[in-house]
Design an enzyme around this catalytic site. Structure first.
Site, PDB file in Angstrom:
ATOM      1  CG  HIS A 202      26.358  29.142 -16.795  1.00 49.86           C
ATOM      2  ND1 HIS A 202      25.727  29.579 -15.452  1.00 49.86           N
ATOM      3  CD2 HIS A 202      25.802  29.771 -17.753  1.00 49.86           C
ATOM      4  CE1 HIS A 202      24.477  30.285 -16.111  1.00 49.86           C
ATOM      5  NE2 HIS A 202      24.468  30.559 -17.268  1.00 49.86           N
TER       6      HIS A 202
ATOM      7  CD  GLU B 130      25.796  32.038 -20.596  1.00 51.44           C
ATOM      8  OE1 GLU B 130      26.559  32.705 -20.695  1.00 51.44           O
ATOM      9  OE2 GLU B 130      24.930  32.146 -19.993  1.00 51.44           O
TER      10      GLU B 130
ATOM     11  CG  HIS C  85      20.921  28.318 -20.252  1.00 47.14           C
ATOM     12  ND1 HIS C  85      22.074  27.473 -19.663  1.00 47.14           N
ATOM     13  CD2 HIS C  85      21.453  29.610 -19.952  1.00 47.14           C
ATOM     14  CE1 HIS C  85      23.093  28.514 -19.261  1.00 47.14           C
ATOM     15  NE2 HIS C  85      22.619  29.649 -19.653  1.00 47.14           N
TER      16      HIS C  85
ATOM     17  CG  ASP D   2      21.846  33.814 -20.344  1.00 42.71           C
ATOM     18  OD1 ASP D   2      21.658  32.348 -19.983  1.00 42.71           O
ATOM     19  OD2 ASP D   2      22.124  34.518 -19.045  1.00 42.71           O
TER      20      ASP D   2
HETATM   21 MN    MN Z   1      23.271  31.687 -18.843  1.00 39.51          MN
END
Ligand code: MN
Length: 325
Positions: A166, A13, A15, A286
């Site tokens: 998400h 995850e 970004h 993340d």
């Molecule tokens: Mn995220």
């Protein structure tokens, strides 16, 4: 622990932002101090030293990159959403080409148009070699169980591709959260919003119609693994038949794959392992919204069977997403 001793990891995850998407992202960080916002923007738009150094410190061999939300999920014009999503995916494909040893990608999809989203998913998987898609929650208030999205689920099911949901801001703030800004967004609001979104797919019969459909959730499954018994007990034949072919827990155990993103703690991990089995749990850091180093260090040092650690760190992602560390 030296970097050599880190368990190798695939992170799911992670970004990025690119031209055309920063305007969609800005409102989500409007209340943030300018310095923090600028730092996040810098990290989101970097594909070089900064990102790779952070990955190295966390033992992340490969990062699966996805556009930071909401992206075109917030675009009011459908044709613009289709065009912009394609441009974002092409941008990502070019960045992956520069570092195919370190980066993979999730497709960004214009859910305003089910046929276009299905076509873009197929293009991303077959031509750009992406390993799934990440959809940033509802699209202008429309959730993924909407009947008009049948052509999309048909294609996702046929391709066997992971569709990762998400978190995003809800359409409106729930009364119970009003007056407590600390409860909003990542603290609690997104968990309820995103867990509910996944439950809509189950209760909407999406997995009865497309039994091979695969949905990804971050944050250790957005609390769903904790609630299996209760979902089944409240919806079973003795209570309230919701018209599903199987108990609710069946879909959570068979159609969901989850990541550890933003959850560096053993209690929910052990619950998820007990509920879903270790084979459906993958690592996520993340980045840059959470500290990748902290997530990596947690998985390296948490008291776990070494096979379980390796499954979560990279082996499940290799098997489920066809990736190589
Ligand atoms: Mn995220």
């Amino acid at each position: 622990m030296t970097e050599d001793a880190l368990v190798k990891k695939i992170a799911l995850e992670e970004h990025f932002l690119c031209p055309g998407f920063i305007e969609y992202w800005n409102p989500t960080v409007a209340e943030m101090p300018a310095e923090k916002r600028d730092n996040l923007l810098k990290r989101n738009t970097d594909f070089g030293e900064m990102r790779l150094a952070s990955m190295d410190k966390a033992g992340i061999t490969r990062a699966v990159l996805a556009l930071a939300g909401p992206g075109v999920q917030a675009e009011k014009d459908a044709a613009t959403a289709v065009r912009t999503a394609k441009a974002g995916n092409d941008f990502l494909a070019k960045e992956i080409q520069k570092r195919p040893d370190r980066y993979s990608g999730f497709a960004h999809l214009p859910m305003q148009d089910a046929k276009a989203a299905a076509d873009e998913l197929e293009r991303c998987v077959k031509e750009l070699k992406f390993c799934g898609a990440m959809i940033n929650g509802h699209t202008l208030g429309q959730y993924l169980d909407h009947p008009s999205l049948a052509p999309f689920w048909e294609r996702a099911d046929a391709l066997g591709t992971l569709i990762y949901i998400h978190p995003t801001d809800p359409v409106s703030v729930a009364p119970v959260l009003q007056g407590h800004p600390g409860l909003r967004r990542a603290t609690w609001e997104w968990t309820f919003e995103t867990g509910s979104h996944a439950l809509r797919l189950i209760f909407g019969g999406v997995f009865d119609r497309y039994p091979k459909a695969r949905v990804g959730l971050g944050h250790m499954g957005e609390t769903l693994p904790y609630l299996l018994w209760r979902f089944d007990s409240r919806t079973g034949p003795d209570f309230y038949n919701v018209g599903l072919k199987k108990p609710v827990s069946h879909y959570i155990k068979n159609n969901l794959e989850i990541t550890t993103s933003g959850m560096c703690s053993a209690e929910p991990l052990n619950c998820a392992i007990a509920a879903l089995g270790v084979g459906r749990i993958m690592f996520g850091a993340d980045y840059p919204f959470e500290r990748a180093e902290e997530a990596g260090h947690w998985l390296d040092t948490e008291k776990l069977d070494e096979n379980v650690r390796a499954d979560i760190a990279y082996k499940n992602a290799e098997r489920l997403l066809g990736l190589k560390v």
